[in-house]
Scaffold this motif. Structure first.
Motif, mmCIF file in Angstrom:
data_model
loop_
_atom_site.group_PDB
_atom_site.id
_atom_site.type_symbol
_atom_site.label_atom_id
_atom_site.label_comp_id
_atom_site.label_asym_id
_atom_site.label_seq_id
_atom_site.Cartn_x
_atom_site.Cartn_y
_atom_site.Cartn_z
ATOM 1 N N GLN B 128 0.843 -1.197 0.000
ATOM 2 C CA GLN B 128 0.000 0.000 0.000
ATOM 3 C C GLN B 128 0.882 1.252 0.000
ATOM 4 O OE1 GLN B 128 -3.169 0.264 2.830
ATOM 5 N NE2 GLN B 128 -3.671 -1.901 2.695
ATOM 6 N N THR B 129 1.891 1.249 0.858
ATOM 7 C CA THR B 129 2.787 2.400 0.931
ATOM 8 C C THR B 129 3.487 2.620 -0.406
ATOM 9 O OG1 THR B 129 3.202 1.533 3.127
ATOM 10 C CG2 THR B 129 4.452 3.482 2.500
ATOM 11 N N GLN B 130 3.929 1.506 -1.002
ATOM 12 C CA GLN B 130 4.571 1.616 -2.320
ATOM 13 C C GLN B 130 3.656 2.288 -3.331
ATOM 14 O OE1 GLN B 130 5.698 -2.251 -3.703
ATOM 15 N NE2 GLN B 130 7.442 -2.387 -2.277
ATOM 16 N N ARG B 131 2.386 1.860 -3.305
ATOM 17 C CA ARG B 131 1.441 2.424 -4.266
ATOM 18 C C ARG B 131 1.220 3.909 -4.004
ATOM 19 N NH1 ARG B 131 0.287 -2.863 -4.652
ATOM 20 N NH2 ARG B 131 -0.853 -3.689 -6.456
ATOM 21 N N ILE B 132 1.174 4.284 -2.722
ATOM 22 C CA ILE B 132 1.003 5.710 -2.404
ATOM 23 C C ILE B 132 2.213 6.502 -2.906
ATOM 24 C CG2 ILE B 132 0.852 7.393 -0.527
ATOM 25 C CD1 ILE B 132 -0.815 5.308 1.002
ATOM 26 N N HIS B 133 3.427 5.934 -2.666
ATOM 27 C CA HIS B 133 4.630 6.641 -3.137
ATOM 28 C C HIS B 133 4.653 6.749 -4.658
ATOM 29 C CE1 HIS B 133 6.437 7.377 0.658
ATOM 30 N NE2 HIS B 133 6.390 6.102 1.014
ATOM 31 N N GLY B 134 4.038 5.765 -5.308
ATOM 32 C CA GLY B 134 3.964 5.793 -6.767
ATOM 33 C C GLY B 134 3.156 6.957 -7.306
ATOM 34 N N LEU B 135 2.403 7.641 -6.404
ATOM 35 C CA LEU B 135 1.578 8.765 -6.852
ATOM 36 C C LEU B 135 2.311 10.103 -6.773
ATOM 37 C CD1 LEU B 135 -1.729 7.782 -5.033
ATOM 38 C CD2 LEU B 135 -1.332 7.665 -7.493
ATOM 39 N N SER B 136 3.638 10.056 -6.596
ATOM 40 C CA SER B 136 4.376 11.295 -6.325
ATOM 41 C C SER B 136 4.314 12.296 -7.483
ATOM 42 C CB SER B 136 5.839 10.963 -6.009
ATOM 43 O OG SER B 136 6.341 10.165 -7.056
ATOM 44 N N TYR B 137 3.840 11.838 -8.648
ATOM 45 C CA TYR B 137 3.699 12.784 -9.764
ATOM 46 C C TYR B 137 2.542 13.756 -9.553
ATOM 47 C CZ TYR B 137 0.383 9.102 -11.030
ATOM 48 O OH TYR B 137 -0.611 8.176 -11.008
ATOM 49 N N ILE B 138 1.654 13.478 -8.551
ATOM 50 C CA ILE B 138 0.594 14.443 -8.238
ATOM 51 C C ILE B 138 1.201 15.480 -7.285
ATOM 52 C CG2 ILE B 138 -1.716 14.766 -7.259
ATOM 53 C CD1 ILE B 138 -2.226 11.798 -7.816
ATOM 54 N N PRO B 139 1.090 16.780 -7.628
ATOM 55 C CA PRO B 139 1.795 17.798 -6.822
ATOM 56 C C PRO B 139 1.098 18.110 -5.493
ATOM 57 C CG PRO B 139 0.634 18.835 -8.651
ATOM 58 C CD PRO B 139 0.422 17.372 -8.810
ATOM 59 N N PHE B 140 1.105 17.146 -4.557
ATOM 60 C CA PHE B 140 0.541 17.398 -3.229
ATOM 61 C C PHE B 140 1.386 18.434 -2.510
ATOM 62 C CE2 PHE B 140 -0.958 13.012 -3.993
ATOM 63 C CZ PHE B 140 -2.310 13.195 -3.766
ATOM 64 N N LYS B 141 0.773 19.566 -2.091
ATOM 65 C CA LYS B 141 1.533 20.595 -1.375
ATOM 66 C C LYS B 141 1.151 20.619 0.103
ATOM 67 C CE LYS B 141 3.563 22.898 -4.938
ATOM 68 N NZ LYS B 141 2.768 22.492 -6.055
ATOM 69 N N GLY B 142 -0.012 20.063 0.419
ATOM 70 C CA GLY B 142 -0.518 20.140 1.791
ATOM 71 C C GLY B 142 0.216 19.196 2.733
ATOM 72 N N ARG B 143 -0.240 19.210 3.992
ATOM 73 C CA ARG B 143 0.362 18.336 4.988
ATOM 74 C C ARG B 143 -0.491 17.072 5.107
ATOM 75 N NH1 ARG B 143 -0.325 20.009 9.803
ATOM 76 N NH2 ARG B 143 -1.575 21.806 9.148
ATOM 77 N N VAL B 144 0.170 15.986 5.464
ATOM 78 C CA VAL B 144 -0.561 14.739 5.682
ATOM 79 C C VAL B 144 -1.198 14.782 7.058
ATOM 80 C CG1 VAL B 144 -0.303 12.257 6.008
ATOM 81 C CG2 VAL B 144 0.923 13.409 4.164
ATOM 82 N N ASN B 145 -2.455 14.405 7.140
ATOM 83 C CA ASN B 145 -3.133 14.290 8.423
ATOM 84 C C ASN B 145 -3.962 13.018 8.354
ATOM 85 O OD1 ASN B 145 -4.914 14.394 10.554
ATOM 86 N ND2 ASN B 145 -5.147 16.623 10.452
ATOM 87 N N LEU B 146 -3.574 12.042 9.175
ATOM 88 C CA LEU B 146 -4.255 10.751 9.054
ATOM 89 C C LEU B 146 -5.573 10.707 9.814
ATOM 90 C CD1 LEU B 146 -1.250 8.265 9.221
ATOM 91 C CD2 LEU B 146 -2.327 9.274 7.221
ATOM 92 N N LYS B 147 -5.689 11.592 10.829
ATOM 93 C CA LYS B 147 -6.886 11.497 11.670
ATOM 94 C C LYS B 147 -8.074 12.254 11.097
ATOM 95 C CE LYS B 147 -5.666 9.961 16.203
ATOM 96 N NZ LYS B 147 -4.803 10.370 17.316
#
Lengths: 122, 481
Positions: B128-147
């Motif tokens: 799952q983590t690998q797949r998420i890292h595979g999305l790095s071409y999307i320019p996410f600028k925000g912060r990650v918040n899991l909750k």
């Protein structure tokens, strides 16, 4: 049993032509609060038999409702509150509903009217 | 606008019907075509109609959010940013999705989370983590918040998971990426589950189905909902949860009035969940309803589960012997009238449904809905699709739930489209008379119990034969889920 229910019910004994409105015999009345919803009241108003509601509320000891009413009164907040109280908050806990034509008693127990007919009434 | 709708993989026949009803409930007046016409649906490439993934056309994101949040079966509603048969195809699709749709959700001061979901297979956290890292071409600028992120993104994948696992057949791998708009609040179900409810009867309606019924009936605050076979109130509880005023009747006084003690009755069930009490409960016979003449169009919806004579049989006024014509009417002596318990006779399903439709035709407002279960006998997997009809009503949805190999129940949703006229009333009166005069014939005709419980015709010559005649487990379970 609230007066909204009273306003909807009639005696449907075989042969009875005018079983509405049922007379109310009171043993115990309680007031139960219901959330005030003006839209619900406005929807209900044209379907209510007003005279029957006024008389029923009188017999439950509430005399604030006017004898005659115009639909324009629905714009008045004060009127809506009185209507709401009479229709939904007065609650017959123990007592009976009596058929106006035959005098048959439909008991109301724990707030639930028993409208079921006997074998010889169907 | 098209949205990706992913359903929970259960009650397949109920899924689209629920979304259609809720879209009608939430679409505003300018979005007229969504109120009057059926929704447009589309399947993803190569997907089976029973797949949990569907595309649906809804008027706006607000409607999509309201529909999915109120629903029971929508796992998630998404704005699709891209899909493909491989991760390369997915990347291409996401890159070509217009920036003005993407960038507002990728801002530096926003928070986000990416979820990975699969259907029909399990993948490890690492993958799952690998797949998420595979999305790095999307320019996410925000912060990650899991909750509690502001924006939730979902990467969903179906793959060839083989056959004979009970899931709809799949031809090819498909990957979706989208922004979450809403999803069902399934926490309702453990809250309302029957096993923690104080007062239950033998046919109390399961909470999930009860909520689906309330959704089919377009229950909203301020609406008046009636259940003529209220029993322990399990259907009205769902309606009250969505804010309706509720009213219920039952012929059995033990059920509605006494329950199993002072804190174990219909009222206490509502109290248990902090819901407003029903406006009225009464003991009345659906065959001879006590409503005054002239009373009509007062309920916004009638929702019920009529007794079909399989797990519980219907009863109506009039003694068993009286209805058979064995004895004349019993005259109750005057001194015994007060506490007399009138006897009742069996109430056939045909008559019960006839009375229900007649009552609904008269008592529902125009556009009001009648939602009820109707049993059907299944023969060789072919369900006989003839449902009750009434001139006032248009049938808009049928959703089957299979109960056994012999029978299933179908949730019928009907809308009142025509006025209840004098002619209809007269016809109902004649029919009522016919039911009364030919009590036994109608009882025989509507006997579902024997169809469901009669022993099977197959000869059972010892265990060995029984074993060989046992059919292999079906490859794809379809509506059984």
């Amino acid at each position: 049993m609230r007066l909204l229910t009273h306003n909807m019910l009639s005696s449907n004994i075989k042969g009875v032509t005018n079983g509405f409105p049922l007379r109310i015999e009171i043993e115990k009345v309680v007031e139960k609060q219901v959330e005030f919803n003006p839209d619900f009241l406005k929807n209900m108003f044209p379907k209510i038999e007003w005279k029957a509601l006024v008389n029923a509320s009188h017999s439950m000891g509430y005399v604030e409702l006017p004898e005659e009413v115009e639909p324009s009164r629905l714009d008045s907040e004060d009127f809506l509150h009185k209507f709401h109280h009479a229709l939904l908050e007065l609650h017959l806990e123990e007592g009976a509903l009596v058929c106006p034509e035959t005098g048959r008693r439909f008991p109301v127990s724990k707030g639930i009217p028993n409208m079921l007919l006997h074998e010889d009434e169907v | 606008m098209w949205y990706l709708c992913m359903f929970y993989h259960r009650l397949l026949d109920y899924r689209k019907a629920e979304v259609e009803s809720l879209a009608q409930l939430f679409a505003n007046d300018e979005e007229d075509q969504y109120k009057t016409q059926r929704l447009k649906w589309r399947l993803p490439l190569h997907h089976h109609p029973d797949s949990p993934f569907h595309f649906v056309d809804l008027p706006s994101e607000d409607v999509a959010r309201n529909v999915s949040n109120r629903s029971i079966l929508v796992k998630g509603m998404y704005e699709l940013w891209g899909e493909g048969g491989s991760y390369e195809e997915l990347e291409e699709a996401i890159r070509s999705y217009p920036d003005e749709r993407k960038l507002p959700y990728l801002e530096p001061d926003s928070t986000f989370k990416i979820n990975v979901d699969t259907f029909g297979k399990v993948i490890s956290l690492q993958e799952q983590t690998q797949r998420i890292h595979g999305l790095s071409y999307i320019p996410f600028k925000g912060r990650v918040n899991l909750k509690s992120p502001e924006h939730k993104f979902w990467l969903m994948e179906t793959d060839d998971y083989g056959v004979n696992n009970g899931l709809p057949p799949i031809v090819q791998r498909r990957i979706f990426f989208g922004r979450e708009i809403g999803g069902a609040d399934r926490k309702l179900l453990p809250t309302y589950q029957l096993k923690s409810r104080t007062y239950l009867g033998p046919t109390a309606m399961d909470a999930e189905i009860a909520f689906l019924m309330a959704n089919q009936a377009l229950v909203m605050p301020g609406k008046l909902v009636y259940d003529p076979f209220v029993g322990t109130g399990s259907i009205l509880i769902a309606a009250a949860h969505f804010g309706a005023m509720t009213m219920g009747a039952d012929i059995d006084i033990r059920v509605v009035r006494d329950g199993r003690g002072p804190d174990c009755n219909v009222w206490s069930n509502f109290k248990q969940y902090g819901l407003p009490m029903p406006i009225a409960l009464l003991r009345a016979d659906n065959n001879l309803p006590p409503w005054r003449t002239g009373l009509k169009e007062i309920f916004d919806a009638i929702i019920c589960d009529p007794p079909y004579g399989v797990r519980a049989g219907g009863r109506k006024s009039g003694g068993r012997k009286l209805m058979k014509g064995v004895v004349g009417p019993y005259t109750v002596p005057d001194d015994k009238r007060t506490d007399h318990i009138p006897s009742t006779a069996s109430y056939s399903l045909v008559e019960c449904v006839h009375d229900l439709l007649d009552l609904a035709g008269r008592m529902l407002v125009m556009g009001g809905r009648l939602v009820f279960f109707y049993p059907v006998v299944r023969e060789d997997d072919n369900v006989n699709n003839s449902f009750p009809e009434h001139p006032c009503f248009q049938l808009i949805a049928t959703s089957e739930q299979i109960l056994s190999s012999r029978y299933s129940r179908v949730l019928l949703t009907m809308v009142k489209t025509s006025q209840y006229t004098e002619e209809i009333a007269e016809e109902a009166r004649l029919k009522h008379k016919d039911f009364k005069e030919n009590h036994l014939k109608w009882l025989e005709d509507g006997n579902l119990h024997s169809a469901v419980f009669s022993p099977s015709d197959l000869p059972l010559n010892g265990a060995a034969d029984a074993k060989t005649s046992k059919e292999p487990k079906p490859k794809y379970r379809g509506k059984y889920v």
